[in-house]
Design a protein around this motif. Structure first.
Motif: not given
Length: 146
Positions: A81-83, A90-95, A107-124
């Motif tokens: 969110q801070k990024s 933001f410019t680097e992400k769009i570029w 895709h950013t290595s940080l990930g999308k907020v929506s993906s971060l909120e949904k990732i499960t222990k099993k997926q990790i």
């Protein structure tokens, strides 16, 4: 994901890992990019064996506790969110999205907020078991060895 490695193993807690590393005047660092993860540590030559044992334990015996996953998730969501408020990030992400589209480099290595909120222990754990393996790594050791 790499940041979760030092939060505990099957044999040691995060505090025990930190204590072991501090006794060696060492630390454990991780960095993630689009196509690789970099893990590093350093110490005095006379402590190399002990550090290699700790490094091996951290990398191959990660425990991924629910508490640490939740803590890290909150931290990464805040970073993502801070990024969005950082013009350069933001410019680097769009570029990179424009250049690489759906390729992983887009895709950013940080990930999308929506993906971060949904990732499960099993997926990790599945990701860890697939990619954090000796056959998928390069180990480089530099120093004075006798």
């Amino acid at each position: 994901m790499a940041d979760l490695l030092e939060t505990g193993t099957k044999t040691k807690t995060a505090a025990e890992i930190a204590t072991d590393l501090s006794k060696l005047a060492s630390d454990f660092e991780s960095s993630v990019a689009s196509d690789f993860t970099f893990l590093s540590s350093s110490c005095l030559s006379e402590d190399a064996e002990a550090l290699l044992e700790s490094f091996h334990d951290i990398i191959t015996q990660a425990s991924f506790t629910n508490q640490e996953i939740d803590r890290k998730r909150k931290e990464l969501v805040a970073d993502a969110q801070k990024s969005q408020d950082n013009a350069e990030a933001f410019t680097e992400k769009i570029w990179t999205q424009y250049l690489y589209a759906d390729h992983p480099y887009g895709h950013t290595s940080l990930g999308k907020v929506s993906s971060l909120e949904k990732i499960t222990k099993k997926q990790i754990i599945q990701y860890y078991l697939k990619y954090y393996r000796p056959n998928n790594a390069t180990l480089t050791i530099v120093g004075k060895f006798t």
